[in-house]
Write a protein that holds these residues in place. Structure first.
Motif, PDB file in Angstrom:
ATOM      1  N   ALA A   1       2.391   3.497  -8.714  1.00 57.27           N
ATOM      2  CA  ALA A   1       3.724   2.977  -8.386  1.00 57.27           C
ATOM      3  C   ALA A   1       4.334   2.255  -9.585  1.00 57.27           C
ATOM      4  CB  ALA A   1       3.637   2.045  -7.184  1.00 57.27           C
TER       5      ALA A   1
ATOM      6  N   GLN B   1      -0.740   3.647   0.038  1.00 57.60           N
ATOM      7  CA  GLN B   1       0.554   4.326   0.085  1.00 57.60           C
ATOM      8  C   GLN B   1       1.350   3.898   1.317  1.00 57.60           C
ATOM      9  OE1 GLN B   1       1.416   6.281  -2.563  1.00 57.60           O
ATOM     10  NE2 GLN B   1       3.440   6.136  -1.690  1.00 57.60           N
TER      11      GLN B   1
ATOM     12  N   LEU C   1       2.847   0.487   0.604  1.00 59.05           N
ATOM     13  CA  LEU C   1       3.999   0.562  -0.300  1.00 59.05           C
ATOM     14  C   LEU C   1       5.227   1.163   0.378  1.00 59.05           C
ATOM     15  CD1 LEU C   1       2.485   1.619  -3.741  1.00 59.05           C
ATOM     16  CD2 LEU C   1       3.593  -0.527  -3.155  1.00 59.05           C
TER      17      LEU C   1
END
Length: 139
Positions: A62, A120, A123
């Motif tokens: 990221a 994931q 996020l």
């Protein structure tokens, strides 16, 4: 908005998505500690270590995405192809390394896959929830 004004004519403003990784990193840290504690209690401490590795890979990816986007958008004529190729290579590399760990260090190596998935999700939710709240507040 008057009764004669159509909703379609109202300007539509997308809320900004948060780019800070502080809150999701704290949440991920708590999740990693909980998973590591359970893994140690079940005598699979390497699962916790691989879970941490997978979660760290998501956050590293990221951050690299943010850096890539900043670099590409700073150019006079930004090209999306560079960004797409860069992302594809990075995601391919992370996936191959995770699969290698999962197959070579069975069953604890699967922790890296779970770490990737949970990281994931954290996020994505960090981005989606504030945007959805902002959209709900619009007329």
């Amino acid at each position: 908005m008057s009764a004669s004004t159509a909703a379609d004519s109202m300007p539509y403003v997308f809320p900004t998505a948060p780019t800070s990784m502080r809150r999701p990193a704290i949440i991920a840290g708590v999740v990693v500690l909980a998973v590591a504690a359970v893994a140690i209690a079940l005598n699979h401490s390497w699962f916790g270590a691989f879970f941490l590795l997978g979660t760290a890979a998501v956050f590293g990816n990221a951050q690299m995405v943010i850096n890539s986007v900043k670099a590409v958008t700073a150019e006079e004529h930004p090209r999306k192809k560079i960004l797409a190729v860069n992302s594809a290579v990075r995601l391919g590399t992370i996936t191959v390394l995770a699969l290698i760990a999962a197959f070579l260090v069975r069953p604890d190596g699967l922790g890296v896959m779970f770490g990737l998935a949970i990281g994931q999700v954290i996020l994505v939710l960090n981005t989606v929830i504030p945007v959805m709240k902002g959209l709900r507040k619009q007329p």
